[in-house]
Design a protein around this motif. Structure first.
Motif, short mmCIF file in Angstrom:
data_model
loop_
_atom_site.label_atom_id
_atom_site.label_comp_id
_atom_site.label_asym_id
_atom_site.label_seq_id
_atom_site.Cartn_x
_atom_site.Cartn_y
_atom_site.Cartn_z
N GLY A 148 0.82 -1.21 0.00
CA GLY A 148 0.00 0.00 0.00
C GLY A 148 0.85 1.26 0.00
N SER A 149 2.17 1.08 -0.07
CA SER A 149 3.09 2.22 -0.01
C SER A 149 2.81 3.24 -1.11
CB SER A 149 4.53 1.71 -0.12
OG SER A 149 5.46 2.73 0.10
N GLU A 150 2.17 2.79 -2.19
CA GLU A 150 1.87 3.68 -3.32
C GLU A 150 0.86 4.76 -2.97
OE1 GLU A 150 1.21 0.46 -3.07
OE2 GLU A 150 -0.87 0.00 -3.62
N MET A 151 0.13 4.59 -1.86
CA MET A 151 -0.88 5.59 -1.51
C MET A 151 -0.90 5.88 -0.02
SD MET A 151 -4.86 5.61 -2.69
CE MET A 151 -5.72 7.16 -2.97
N ASN A 152 0.26 5.72 0.62
CA ASN A 152 0.35 6.10 2.02
C ASN A 152 1.69 6.77 2.29
OD1 ASN A 152 2.39 4.18 2.85
ND2 ASN A 152 0.82 2.59 3.01
N ALA A 153 1.88 7.22 3.51
CA ALA A 153 3.10 7.95 3.85
C ALA A 153 4.00 7.10 4.74
CB ALA A 153 2.76 9.27 4.52
N GLY A 154 3.83 5.79 4.67
CA GLY A 154 4.65 4.89 5.48
C GLY A 154 6.00 4.64 4.85
N THR A 155 7.01 4.45 5.68
CA THR A 155 8.34 4.06 5.21
C THR A 155 8.93 3.15 6.27
OG1 THR A 155 9.62 5.79 6.33
CG2 THR A 155 8.67 6.38 4.21
N VAL A 156 9.47 2.02 5.84
CA VAL A 156 10.09 1.10 6.81
C VAL A 156 11.55 0.93 6.43
CG1 VAL A 156 9.95 -1.17 7.89
CG2 VAL A 156 7.86 -0.07 7.05
N ILE A 157 12.42 1.18 7.39
CA ILE A 157 13.87 1.13 7.12
C ILE A 157 14.52 0.20 8.14
CG2 ILE A 157 16.01 2.53 7.02
CD1 ILE A 157 14.04 3.25 4.76
N THR A 158 15.54 -0.53 7.68
CA THR A 158 16.25 -1.46 8.57
C THR A 158 17.64 -0.92 8.89
OG1 THR A 158 15.05 -3.36 7.67
CG2 THR A 158 17.14 -3.83 8.78
N ASP A 159 17.92 -0.80 10.18
CA ASP A 159 19.27 -0.47 10.63
C ASP A 159 19.98 -1.82 10.78
OD1 ASP A 159 21.58 0.12 11.96
OD2 ASP A 159 20.63 1.18 13.62
N ALA A 160 20.66 -2.23 9.71
CA ALA A 160 21.24 -3.59 9.67
C ALA A 160 22.30 -3.76 10.75
CB ALA A 160 21.81 -3.87 8.29
N GLU A 161 23.02 -2.68 11.02
CA GLU A 161 24.09 -2.77 12.01
C GLU A 161 23.55 -3.17 13.38
OE1 GLU A 161 27.06 0.62 13.07
OE2 GLU A 161 26.87 0.45 10.88
N ASN A 162 22.37 -2.66 13.70
CA ASN A 162 21.77 -2.96 15.01
C ASN A 162 20.61 -3.94 14.93
OD1 ASN A 162 23.34 -1.19 16.81
ND2 ASN A 162 22.58 0.38 15.42
N THR A 163 20.45 -4.60 13.79
CA THR A 163 19.38 -5.57 13.56
C THR A 163 18.04 -5.02 14.04
OG1 THR A 163 21.07 -7.13 14.34
CG2 THR A 163 19.06 -8.08 13.51
N PHE A 164 17.70 -3.84 13.54
CA PHE A 164 16.48 -3.16 13.99
C PHE A 164 15.73 -2.60 12.79
CE2 PHE A 164 14.57 0.80 16.05
CZ PHE A 164 13.52 0.09 16.64
N LYS A 165 14.53 -3.12 12.60
CA LYS A 165 13.69 -2.66 11.48
C LYS A 165 12.57 -1.81 12.06
CE LYS A 165 11.09 -4.39 7.52
NZ LYS A 165 10.61 -5.52 6.75
N VAL A 166 12.44 -0.60 11.57
CA VAL A 166 11.47 0.30 12.18
C VAL A 166 10.75 1.13 11.11
CG1 VAL A 166 13.24 2.08 12.64
CG2 VAL A 166 11.14 2.07 13.99
N GLY A 167 9.48 1.34 11.33
CA GLY A 167 8.69 2.13 10.38
C GLY A 167 8.42 3.52 10.91
N HIS A 168 8.14 4.41 9.99
CA HIS A 168 7.62 5.72 10.38
C HIS A 168 6.54 6.13 9.39
CE1 HIS A 168 7.26 9.64 12.08
NE2 HIS A 168 7.53 10.21 10.93
N VAL A 169 5.40 6.51 9.92
CA VAL A 169 4.34 7.01 9.05
C VAL A 169 4.43 8.53 9.07
CG1 VAL A 169 1.88 7.06 8.57
CG2 VAL A 169 2.90 5.01 9.58
N PHE A 170 4.86 9.08 7.95
CA PHE A 170 4.98 10.53 7.84
C PHE A 170 3.59 11.15 7.68
CE2 PHE A 170 9.27 9.26 6.61
CZ PHE A 170 10.04 10.23 7.26
N ASP A 171 3.55 12.48 7.76
CA ASP A 171 2.28 13.14 7.51
C ASP A 171 2.03 13.20 5.99
OD1 ASP A 171 3.53 15.55 6.49
OD2 ASP A 171 3.96 16.11 8.57
#
Ligand code: NZQ
Ligand code: ZN
Length: 390
Positions: A148-171
């Motif tokens: 659904g990324s094509e019509m929302n403001a979500g972005t999910v990024i992985t910090d591979a160094e710290n094995t941490f995947k986190v999303g942020h929903v922008f405005d």
């Protein structure tokens, strides 16, 4: 419907086999330099890249290429894209790919003119860009259905160094300005990714549906979308080249997570939070990570959310629950979900994705815990869910 909300979704969609024809007109709205983000090569192999580049050239654009946006894009790659965009004074970011490339493009767009540490601000502190901060416009040519990324403001990024995947929903400033959805472009998606996408769609709807106790219009919309998805998914798994089915899946994906279904709702998202952490550790497709922890999670959520789970059985799976208690109905609904998942060929355990016992503390630690739809989890319960999902 008891909630308060504002609904605003500015993304313009072009849908269907002819949709790429509209790209040339859209490009007239933006300056000369286009950052073209794409993945690890599928768009070159299936010819979509050539079509898009020809249109960019016809429009007289300067193309700055940024290939290699990986599935589950990393912070390191984000830093690279931001630098390219800054160095080339980019006017428009065009995402050519699936949810990963679309997410990534929005993350770059938000960060190029951010003063200070964008990772800390947007992802660790979950803040929005400052008022007045310049944000680059993003357009998407979508090649895979699911996020659904094509019509929302979500972005999910992985910090591979710290094995941490986190999303942020922008405005809404980060919603794509336009998205081009040609179901034909999804026909070359590998079958495992198609299945992962199908479950991602289903789970997006469930994450919003399984919350609250009021009678909410959104829940009726969700039930219709889930029923349609079940029909289309069965056809697509039988024949992945069934255009009608793939087209319905693509359109359902957009509506599953374009901010409509969650209106006036508390929502859930804990399957996603656990699934993201499983993804950071296993690198498995996003939808598979969700599938692998779903049954253990929903068995728990069913107790406090019994009436909704019983309704799920009746209205989504068409189970005749006459004479059954709510608990029997709810259980039958979850059984129907499980049978469908097996029929589609989805993994039901995290060990199938390569997770091992020694990873469980790390997966638990990386799970962001929100107040959820029907139950608020503790880290110990997250661990128990992971153990049950082994
Ligand atoms: O790298 P390329 O060559 O592009 O290959 C991709 C990738 O290997 C391939 N693919 C895509 N379209 C293709 C194709 N292969 C052949 N033909 C095509 N037409 O498929 C693989 C998976 O692509 P990817 O974009 O990673 O998949 P998806 O669309 O599922 O996106 C996953 C990412 O989106 C995030 C996930 O966490 C994950 O990082 N999500 C974003 C959300 C949002 N914006 O709201 C919500 C979701 O819950 C999700 O978290
Ligand atoms: Zn998802």
């Amino acid at each position: 419907m008891n909630g308060n909300f504002v609904y605003y979704n500015p993304t313009k969609l072009y849908f269907g086999e002819d949709s790429l024809n509209y790209l040339i007109d859209e490009l007239k709205n933006y300056g000369p330099v286009v950052l073209l983000n794409y993945g690890s090569g599928s768009v070159k192999r299936n010819g979509i890249y050539d079509q898009v580049v020809a249109i960019l050239q016809q429009a007289g654009k300067t193309i700055v290429e940024n290939p290699g946006v990986m599935s589950n894009p990393t912070l390191e790659k984000l830093r690279e894209g931001i630098q390219i965009a800054r160095d080339n004074k980019v006017d428009l970011i065009l995402a050519l790919g699936g949810g990963s490339v679309c997410d990534y493009s929005k993350a770059v767009a938000a960060s190029v003119y951010c003063e200070g540490d964008y990772w800390d601000k947007f992802y660790l502190k979950q803040q929005q860009p400052d008022a007045g901060q310049k944000i680059l416009p993003v357009g998407c040519v979508l090649t895979m259905a699911g996020t659904g990324s094509e019509m929302n403001a979500g972005t999910v990024i992985t910090d591979a160094e710290n094995t941490f995947k986190v999303g942020h929903v922008f405005d809404a400033r980060l919603m794509p300005k336009f998205s081009i959805l040609n179901p034909r472009f999804t026909m070359t998606v590998p079958e495992n990714q198609m299945k992962a996408g199908i479950y991602d769609i289903m789970n997006h709807i469930m994450e919003q549906y399984f919350s609250d106790f009021d009678d909410n219009t959104s829940d009726y919309l969700s039930e219709g979308l889930m029923r349609g998805l079940i029909v289309a998914s069965r056809k697509a798994v039988k024949d992945p080249q069934d255009y009608e089915a793939r087209s319905n899946i693509m359109w359902t994906a957009t509506w599953a997570l374009n901010t409509l279904l969650g209106l006036g709702k508390r929502e859930d998202w804990m399957v996603h939070m656990i699934g993201h952490s499983v993804g950071a550790w296993t690198h498995a497709p996003h939808g598979y990570c969700l599938a692998s922890v779903s049954m253990a999670y929903y068995k728990r959520a069913m107790q406090p959310g019994m009436a909704k789970f019983a309704r799920f059985a009746r209205n989504v799976w068409g189970i005749n629950t006459e004479g059954m208690t709510d608990e029997q109905s709810a259980t039958a609904g979850l059984e129907a979900l499980k049978s469908w998942m097996l029929e589609i060929g989805l993994p039901l355990t995290i060990s199938e994705l390569g997770a091992t016992q020694d990873m469980i503390p790390g997966i638990t630690k990386g799970t962001v815990i929100y107040p959820a739809g029907y139950l608020d989890l503790t880290p110990e319960e997250v661990t128990a869910i992971l153990q049950e999902s082994m």
